[in-house]
Design an enzyme around this catalytic site. Structure first.
Site, PDB file in Angstrom:
ATOM      1  N   CYS A 112      -5.439   4.901 -12.835  1.00  0.00           N
ATOM      2  CA  CYS A 112      -4.663   5.416 -11.226  1.00  0.00           C
ATOM      3  C   CYS A 112      -5.108   3.921  -9.996  1.00  0.00           C
ATOM      4  O   CYS A 112      -4.306   3.322 -10.794  1.00  0.00           O
ATOM      5  CB  CYS A 112      -6.006   6.585 -11.016  1.00  0.00           C
ATOM      6  N   HIS A 113      -6.197   4.129  -9.446  1.00  0.00           N
ATOM      7  CA  HIS A 113      -6.295   2.452  -7.969  1.00  0.00           C
ATOM      8  C   HIS A 113      -7.104   2.225  -8.812  1.00  0.00           C
ATOM      9  O   HIS A 113      -7.331   1.237  -8.902  1.00  0.00           O
ATOM     10  CB  HIS A 113      -7.034   3.405  -6.661  1.00  0.00           C
TER      11      HIS A 113
END
Length: 195
Positions: A112-113
């Site tokens: 994800c991030h």
């Protein structure tokens, strides 16, 4: 997958605001495979997750980041969430901890991030990876070869885009940690750098 990781220790590095499911599912997969898992954070005590659009549960911290080094572990997992990697990449010890897994030849899995933290650690240039779509430009600007795939494996670096990719992420993460593939070495075949 039972006992694939028997005798191995894996660190999960998080700060408050990590996407909870990106912590709990990989942790469960690692433990099911027989690994000893440590939650590493910036502060002692507990760290709080984020569930989609609100605060989630608290989880005990095993060690503070200044108490550990890559030599203590056989692999590193980096959950996402917007706040989590942003808090971690502003901490020199956390960034150095991440970078050391690459220099010491240990596997790293980020979802994800979390690849934001890889950019801060200066380890993405020339690497095939993926991330949450909103940070795609950050990855490309840092020299990464960004791919829109559920999981990208480049040497010992495993990346995925979002919680929907967790089944593929967890499977690949366990396989790479079991083999002990170095995240510091890029895959030789860039056209096929995926599972």
């Amino acid at each position: 997958m039972k006992n694939t990781l028997g005798g191995k220790k894996v660190a999960i590095l998080v700060a408050n605001g990590f996407e909870q499911v990106e912590y709990t599912q990989p942790r469960e997969a690692l433990e099911k495979a027989g690994a000893e898992v440590h939650t590493i954070s910036l502060e002692a005590g507990k760290v709080k997750g984020w569930k989609h659009d609100h605060w989630g549960d608290e989880f005990p911290v095993d060690k503070k980041v200044e108490q550990v080094n890559a030599g203590d572990y056989d692999g590193l997992v980096l959950p996402g969430g917007q706040m989590n990697p942003d808090n971690l990449r502003d901490n020199e010890k956390a960034v150095a901890f991440v970078r050391s897994f690459f220099s010491e030849g240990k596997p790293v899995a980020a979802i994800c991030h979390a690849p934001w933290l890889l950019v801060e650690a200066d380890v993405v240039e020339g690497r095939s990876l993926t991330s949450y779509s909103s940070i795609k430009t950050d990855m490309i600007n840092a020299g990464a070869l960004w791919k829109d795939q559920e999981v990208v494996i480049d040497g010992g670096l495993v990346t995925s885009r979002n919680p929907d990719d967790l089944p593929a992420f967890c499977k690949s993460m366990v396989e790479v940690i079991a083999k002990g593939v170095s995240a510091g070495e890029a895959s030789l075949n860039k056209t096929n750098a995926q599972a």
